[in-house]
Write a protein that holds these residues in place. Structure first.
Motif, PDB file in Angstrom:
ATOM      1  N   SER A   1     -21.250 -11.310  20.258  1.00  0.00           N
ATOM      2  CA  SER A   1     -22.331 -10.344  20.468  1.00  0.00           C
ATOM      3  C   SER A   1     -21.775  -8.928  20.513  1.00  0.00           C
TER       4      SER A   1
ATOM      5  N   PRO B   1     -27.499 -11.326  26.241  1.00  0.00           N
ATOM      6  CA  PRO B   1     -26.517 -12.364  25.916  1.00  0.00           C
ATOM      7  C   PRO B   1     -26.042 -13.141  27.146  1.00  0.00           C
TER       8      PRO B   1
ATOM      9  N   LEU C   1     -26.051 -12.640  20.206  1.00  0.00           N
ATOM     10  CA  LEU C   1     -27.085 -13.102  21.131  1.00  0.00           C
ATOM     11  C   LEU C   1     -27.992 -11.979  21.618  1.00  0.00           C
TER      12      LEU C   1
END
Length: 89
Positions: free
Chosen positions: A10, A18, A86
């Protein structure tokens, strides 16, 4: 003990969204998973506050570990999750 090392994918690291996605996945897996950063600090990976406090960034290398018998497949699944971006709704 089973363990796997993963590079965070991420772009914002394990912050806000995330971290929430990851800790929710840990909670759903049903086993205790520990997270260790490059400095050697270890926390329970299911703790969102612990994960946020570690300040894990994009590209950082972390280790996931567990003493549970079913840990290998769970850790592999969590590692795949962490390798992805994410921070998208």
């Amino acid at each position: 003990m089973s363990s796997t090392t993963v590079v965070i994918g991420s772009r914002v690291g394990l912050h806000a969204r995330p971290a929430s996605v990851f800790t929710h996945a840990v909670a759903q897996c049903g086993i205790t998973v520990m997270l260790t950063d490059a400095a050697g600090s270890t926390i329970n990976a299911g703790s969102i506050l612990g994960v946020l406090a570690m300040g894990i960034g994009y590209g950082d290398v972390i280790t996931l570990s567990s003493d549970d018998e079913a840990a290998e497949s769970v850790l592999a699944s969590l590692a795949e999750l962490l390798e992805r971006e994410l921070d998208r709704p």
